[in-house]
Scaffold this motif. Structure first.
Motif, mmCIF file in Angstrom:
data_model
loop_
_atom_site.group_PDB
_atom_site.id
_atom_site.type_symbol
_atom_site.label_atom_id
_atom_site.label_comp_id
_atom_site.label_asym_id
_atom_site.label_seq_id
_atom_site.Cartn_x
_atom_site.Cartn_y
_atom_site.Cartn_z
ATOM 1 N N MET A 1 0.847 -1.196 0.000
ATOM 2 C CA MET A 1 0.000 0.000 0.000
ATOM 3 C C MET A 1 0.882 1.246 0.000
ATOM 4 O O MET A 1 1.826 1.346 0.781
ATOM 5 C CB MET A 1 -0.911 0.001 1.230
ATOM 6 C CG MET A 1 -1.819 1.222 1.323
ATOM 7 S SD MET A 1 -2.854 1.211 2.805
ATOM 8 C CE MET A 1 -3.970 -0.142 2.382
ATOM 9 N N SER A 2 0.555 2.167 -0.878
ATOM 10 C CA SER A 2 1.365 3.390 -0.996
ATOM 11 C C SER A 2 0.964 4.402 0.086
ATOM 12 O O SER A 2 -0.086 4.283 0.731
ATOM 13 C CB SER A 2 1.153 4.009 -2.378
ATOM 14 O OG SER A 2 -0.166 4.518 -2.507
ATOM 15 N N SER A 3 1.820 5.418 0.262
ATOM 16 C CA SER A 3 1.505 6.492 1.225
ATOM 17 C C SER A 3 0.222 7.205 0.829
ATOM 18 O O SER A 3 -0.584 7.592 1.688
ATOM 19 C CB SER A 3 2.672 7.485 1.279
ATOM 20 O OG SER A 3 3.844 6.859 1.746
ATOM 21 N N ARG A 4 0.022 7.351 -0.484
ATOM 22 C CA ARG A 4 -1.197 8.001 -0.961
ATOM 23 C C ARG A 4 -2.433 7.207 -0.536
ATOM 24 O O ARG A 4 -3.423 7.778 -0.062
ATOM 25 C CB ARG A 4 -1.149 8.135 -2.486
ATOM 26 C CG ARG A 4 -2.397 8.759 -3.112
ATOM 27 C CD ARG A 4 -2.227 8.883 -4.628
ATOM 28 N NE ARG A 4 -3.377 9.509 -5.241
ATOM 29 C CZ ARG A 4 -4.487 8.854 -5.605
ATOM 30 N NH1 ARG A 4 -4.564 7.539 -5.390
ATOM 31 N NH2 ARG A 4 -5.495 9.493 -6.172
ATOM 32 N N ASP A 5 -2.371 5.888 -0.693
ATOM 33 C CA ASP A 5 -3.502 5.042 -0.318
ATOM 34 C C ASP A 5 -3.778 5.131 1.182
ATOM 35 O O ASP A 5 -4.939 5.150 1.616
ATOM 36 C CB ASP A 5 -3.239 3.591 -0.718
ATOM 37 C CG ASP A 5 -3.206 3.409 -2.231
ATOM 38 O OD1 ASP A 5 -3.868 4.206 -2.927
ATOM 39 O OD2 ASP A 5 -2.518 2.479 -2.702
ATOM 40 N N ARG A 6 -2.720 5.191 1.979
ATOM 41 C CA ARG A 6 -2.907 5.282 3.429
ATOM 42 C C ARG A 6 -3.604 6.589 3.800
ATOM 43 O O ARG A 6 -4.519 6.615 4.631
ATOM 44 C CB ARG A 6 -1.559 5.204 4.137
ATOM 45 C CG ARG A 6 -0.864 3.860 4.038
ATOM 46 C CD ARG A 6 0.296 3.780 5.015
ATOM 47 N NE ARG A 6 1.119 2.608 4.760
ATOM 48 C CZ ARG A 6 2.207 2.615 4.019
ATOM 49 N NH1 ARG A 6 2.626 3.751 3.465
ATOM 50 N NH2 ARG A 6 2.912 1.515 3.830
ATOM 51 N N GLY A 9 -7.203 6.564 2.742
ATOM 52 C CA GLY A 9 -7.952 5.675 3.628
ATOM 53 C C GLY A 9 -8.300 6.360 4.941
ATOM 54 O O GLY A 9 -9.424 6.214 5.459
#
Length: 222
Positions: A1-6, A9
């Motif tokens: 999971m990328s930082s963007r996805d985190r 979320g």
């Protein structure tokens, strides 16, 4: 999971309990603040811009359109500049009175190469009188952002009164938010915890703004 996805979320989880019929953001906050502070004629607005630019330690010069090449040549000579960085769309007539070596704004130029250039001359997108701010949007006559952040001396030309507005809200109406905007209020400066001011840390140590008359009448309203 990328930082963007985190990050996305976390935003989604934070908004999970917001009702579907909640007041839209655009309507939730009143936007009835003043668009400008006081009524001014064009000449007064330009005077306010010059005053606030100087208050931020920019060096302000005023001239007629026909005098601009001579003024720029004089500023480069006073600086003892031997090279000047030129954005690709800059009006060639602006540098007609100087023989200083021109350096093209090239995408492949390194920060080290830009640092060896003595000065840079650009136009601007808009200037804000109430805050003494000039805004660059990376247009052809302004060049990429780093060409105005690395050289130690920046000469910025503002067309008066066409590019001068009273307030930030008025400036935002003229700007494209998808472009890389650089907001400049005076030369680059910072202070440490003891409030010792240091200039030239993350931008030019010297900012010179030339307010050039573009021909509109001095009493036209802004």
């Amino acid at each position: 999971m990328s930082s963007r996805d985190r990050i996305l979320g976390r935003v989604q989880r934070a908004l999970a309990d917001v009702p579907q019929d909640d007041t839209p953001y655009e309507q939730a906050i009143p936007r009835d603040y003043l668009r400008e502070h006081g009524a001014r004629r064009v000449a007064e607005t330009v005077d306010l811009l010059a005053e606030n630019l100087a208050d931020y330690r920019a060096l302000v010069h005023r001239c007629a359109a026909g005098e601009l090449p001579t003024v720029i040549a004089g500023l480069l000579a006073d600086r003892k500049a031997t090279s000047v960085l030129v954005p690709p769309g800059l009006d060639e007539d602006w540098l007609a009175a100087t023989e200083v070596t021109r350096v093209a704004d090239r995408p492949e130029s390194t920060p080290q190469e830009l640092d060896r250039v003595d000065s840079v001359v650009t136009a601007c997108a808009v200037a804000v009188a109430e805050t003494g701010t000039i805004v660059l949007d990376g247009g052809p006559d302004q060049g990429r952002r780093r060409v105005t952040l690395v050289p130690d001396h920046h000469i910025c030309v503002v067309r008066v009164p066409d590019q001068v507005v009273s307030s930030v809200p008025q400036a935002l109406e003229r700007l494209d938010p998808t472009r890389a905007l650089t907001w400049i209020s005076g030369p680059s400066a910072t202070s440490d915890i003891e409030l010792d001011r240091v200039e030239g840390v993350h931008g030019p140590r010297t900012l010179e703004v030339v307010l050039v008359e573009s021909g509109s009448g001095p009493d036209d309203p802004c």
